[in-house]
Design a protein around this motif. Sequence first.
Motif, PDB file in Angstrom:
ATOM      1  N   PHE A   1      10.138   6.806  -5.866  1.00 32.43           N
ATOM      2  CA  PHE A   1       9.358   6.996  -4.652  1.00 32.43           C
ATOM      3  C   PHE A   1       8.960   8.291  -4.564  1.00 32.43           C
ATOM      4  O   PHE A   1       8.067   8.888  -3.685  1.00 32.43           O
ATOM      5  N   TRP A   2      10.009   9.116  -5.054  1.00 32.54           N
ATOM      6  CA  TRP A   2       9.657  10.720  -4.901  1.00 32.54           C
ATOM      7  C   TRP A   2       9.884  11.441  -6.304  1.00 32.54           C
ATOM      8  O   TRP A   2      10.307  11.035  -7.051  1.00 32.54           O
ATOM      9  N   PRO A   3       9.143  12.536  -6.193  1.00 35.56           N
ATOM     10  CA  PRO A   3       9.021  13.420  -7.524  1.00 35.56           C
ATOM     11  C   PRO A   3      10.488  13.678  -7.835  1.00 35.56           C
ATOM     12  O   PRO A   3      11.435  14.179  -6.751  1.00 35.56           O
TER      13      PRO A   3
ATOM     14  N   LEU B   1      -1.231  -0.790 -11.977  1.00 31.59           N
ATOM     15  CA  LEU B   1      -0.785  -0.801 -10.579  1.00 31.59           C
ATOM     16  C   LEU B   1      -1.873  -1.295  -9.702  1.00 31.59           C
ATOM     17  O   LEU B   1      -2.955  -0.837  -9.621  1.00 31.59           O
ATOM     18  N   VAL B   2      -1.535  -2.118  -9.030  1.00 36.45           N
ATOM     19  CA  VAL B   2      -2.579  -2.668  -7.825  1.00 36.45           C
ATOM     20  C   VAL B   2      -1.653  -2.924  -6.494  1.00 36.45           C
ATOM     21  O   VAL B   2      -0.536  -2.718  -6.308  1.00 36.45           O
ATOM     22  N   SER B   3      -2.507  -2.401  -5.336  1.00 35.24           N
ATOM     23  CA  SER B   3      -1.824  -2.559  -3.981  1.00 35.24           C
ATOM     24  C   SER B   3      -2.271  -3.830  -3.322  1.00 35.24           C
ATOM     25  O   SER B   3      -3.592  -4.159  -3.272  1.00 35.24           O
ATOM     26  N   ILE B   4      -1.696  -4.115  -2.191  1.00 38.43           N
ATOM     27  CA  ILE B   4      -1.777  -5.104  -1.396  1.00 38.43           C
ATOM     28  C   ILE B   4      -1.496  -4.639   0.047  1.00 38.43           C
ATOM     29  O   ILE B   4      -0.243  -3.841   0.063  1.00 38.43           O
TER      30      ILE B   4
ATOM     31  N   LEU C   1       4.461   5.599  -5.467  1.00 32.36           N
ATOM     32  CA  LEU C   1       4.641   5.625  -6.870  1.00 32.36           C
ATOM     33  C   LEU C   1       3.629   6.624  -7.484  1.00 32.36           C
ATOM     34  O   LEU C   1       3.962   7.122  -8.640  1.00 32.36           O
ATOM     35  N   LEU C   2       2.407   6.548  -7.083  1.00 38.72           N
ATOM     36  CA  LEU C   2       1.239   7.290  -7.659  1.00 38.72           C
ATOM     37  C   LEU C   2       1.510   8.770  -7.411  1.00 38.72           C
ATOM     38  O   LEU C   2       1.309   9.819  -8.341  1.00 38.72           O
ATOM     39  N   ASP C   3       1.991   9.209  -6.445  1.00 35.85           N
ATOM     40  CA  ASP C   3       2.238  10.587  -5.947  1.00 35.85           C
ATOM     41  C   ASP C   3       3.492  11.146  -7.004  1.00 35.85           C
ATOM     42  O   ASP C   3       3.610  12.398  -7.121  1.00 35.85           O
ATOM     43  N   ALA C   4       4.378  10.238  -7.278  1.00 36.23           N
ATOM     44  CA  ALA C   4       5.602  10.838  -7.689  1.00 36.23           C
ATOM     45  C   ALA C   4       5.641  10.691  -9.021  1.00 36.23           C
ATOM     46  O   ALA C   4       6.482  11.016  -9.874  1.00 36.23           O
ATOM     47  N   MET C   5       4.342  10.204  -9.931  1.00 39.05           N
ATOM     48  CA  MET C   5       4.454  10.042 -11.291  1.00 39.05           C
ATOM     49  C   MET C   5       4.645  11.139 -11.867  1.00 39.05           C
ATOM     50  O   MET C   5       3.823  12.051 -11.533  1.00 39.05           O
TER      51      MET C   5
ATOM     52  N   GLY D   1       0.810  -1.099   0.106  1.00 38.52           N
ATOM     53  CA  GLY D   1      -0.078  -0.173  -0.004  1.00 38.52           C
ATOM     54  C   GLY D   1       0.755   1.262   0.011  1.00 38.52           C
ATOM     55  O   GLY D   1       0.552   2.153  -0.826  1.00 38.52           O
ATOM     56  N   LEU D   2       1.688   1.541   0.761  1.00 34.94           N
ATOM     57  CA  LEU D   2       2.500   2.513   1.031  1.00 34.94           C
ATOM     58  C   LEU D   2       3.432   2.654  -0.127  1.00 34.94           C
ATOM     59  O   LEU D   2       3.481   4.064  -0.794  1.00 34.94           O
ATOM     60  N   ILE D   3       4.076   1.973  -0.723  1.00 36.39           N
ATOM     61  CA  ILE D   3       4.815   1.892  -2.077  1.00 36.39           C
ATOM     62  C   ILE D   3       3.965   2.501  -3.105  1.00 36.39           C
ATOM     63  O   ILE D   3       4.261   3.295  -4.006  1.00 36.39           O
ATOM     64  N   HIS D   4       2.672   1.614  -3.340  1.00 32.36           N
ATOM     65  CA  HIS D   4       1.602   2.259  -4.267  1.00 32.36           C
ATOM     66  C   HIS D   4       1.350   3.518  -4.248  1.00 32.36           C
ATOM     67  O   HIS D   4       1.363   4.273  -5.387  1.00 32.36           O
TER      68      HIS D   4
END
Length: 462
Positions: free
Chosen positions: A259-261, A68-71, A48-52, A42-45
Amino acid sequence: MASTKPHVMVLPFPAQGHVTPFMELSHRLVDHGFEVTFVCTGLIHTLLLDAMPRNTDGNKTPLEGIRLVSIPDGMAESDDRRDLCKFVEAVSQYVPGYVEELIRETEASGEKKVKWLLADVNMGFCFRVAKNLRVRVAAVWPAAAASLGMWFRIPQMIEDGLIDDKGVAKREGTYEFGPKMPPICTARMPWVIDGPPEGQQAMFQVVVSDNAQATRHAEIIVCNSFLDAENTAFELFPEIVPIGPLFADQEFRKPVGQFWPEDASCLEWLDAQSDSSVVYVAFGSFTIFGSRQFQELAEGLERTGRPFLWVVRPDFTSGGLSKAWFDDFSSLMAGKGMIVSWCPQQQVLAHPAVACFMSHCGWNSTTEGVRNGVPILCWPYFADQFTNRSYICDIWMTGLAVTAGEDGVVTKEEVQSKLEQLIGDKEIAERVRMLRDAARRSLNEGGSSYANFKRFVNLLTE
């Protein structure tokens, strides 16, 4: 109408150095006609989305062909995910169940059946779950083949009395598997990390021993390396198939799972610098420096008189660094150096202004340096980074390493001296070029990695 493209599920270990090569592999598979479900905790997901990166119209760049799918990762929201022992324990205990659930849900929803699980060897505890659901398994090793080979040799190391069955060193010294292979130093086993002994023993059991055995469930083990880089390793461990060095695309347009912009303004800054003049400094996503070490590094960069690009994550220091001091240093260096919190590293290393790379020697950074023909000043932090330093300094001879003083601190004088030595060494520069050319040949038609990747794609489409 249902797509006729084969569907694979990709599962990296939840850390930056693992997600990036898996994202690069996913882009390559999409180019070869696959649909990819990319599974992150979840956190990594969210990261990834925030830094896209965003398009010119302000929208996030789509990941073509990759869903992209989160668990969940099995940890509570308030838990410290930098405590590697606790993190690995939770992931190994809970993630296999979530992966099983995800595969079942995917098929129950009427989506195309997951044909293959392409999983990190570090997630080997999920292999059996996939097999039980009749999903075929390919193991992906995102680091040097020598590092995985060491895992395979654990029973032998126990038998030879080098370590006990909990991974604890029984004698000091080094252990060699073969010529032109990085020696194993008993004081720096990759599972030896900060924390209590029982945590390290859990790391050894779960991450190393169990996962090495889990590879027997895989039909193939592919590795982000290339033949000329690790000839002996691939001779000793022929079951490991090199398909690297991986990269998403030549034009750097496809996101590689940061993971970061990324602060792309550094590329414009590099454009204004002379060719082969800039020291690029980046220590990955895990390395932490104490305040004194941070200051010594900063002052060492200043002493070289060279322009530098330095990546300083918000959590790079362990506290105690004076903000006033850092602000003064940043102001002083404003015309000479650039400090960013994260950057598009592959584009930086491909830039003609970069003279050398001061690095923690993570395998992604190592191969990106190799592929772009950049000499490396090695400053490893933990895990397999010491193995990678051995390749760079002792086997390929494409870089140098810093040496800490008796107090464990690398001085500003050492930073200055080693940088000047590295940048001025013509023999290192020539070996760097030769290794770069070998890496590129392996990826071109007729090259070993090219042929192996083709074989891998054929297997996945069976």
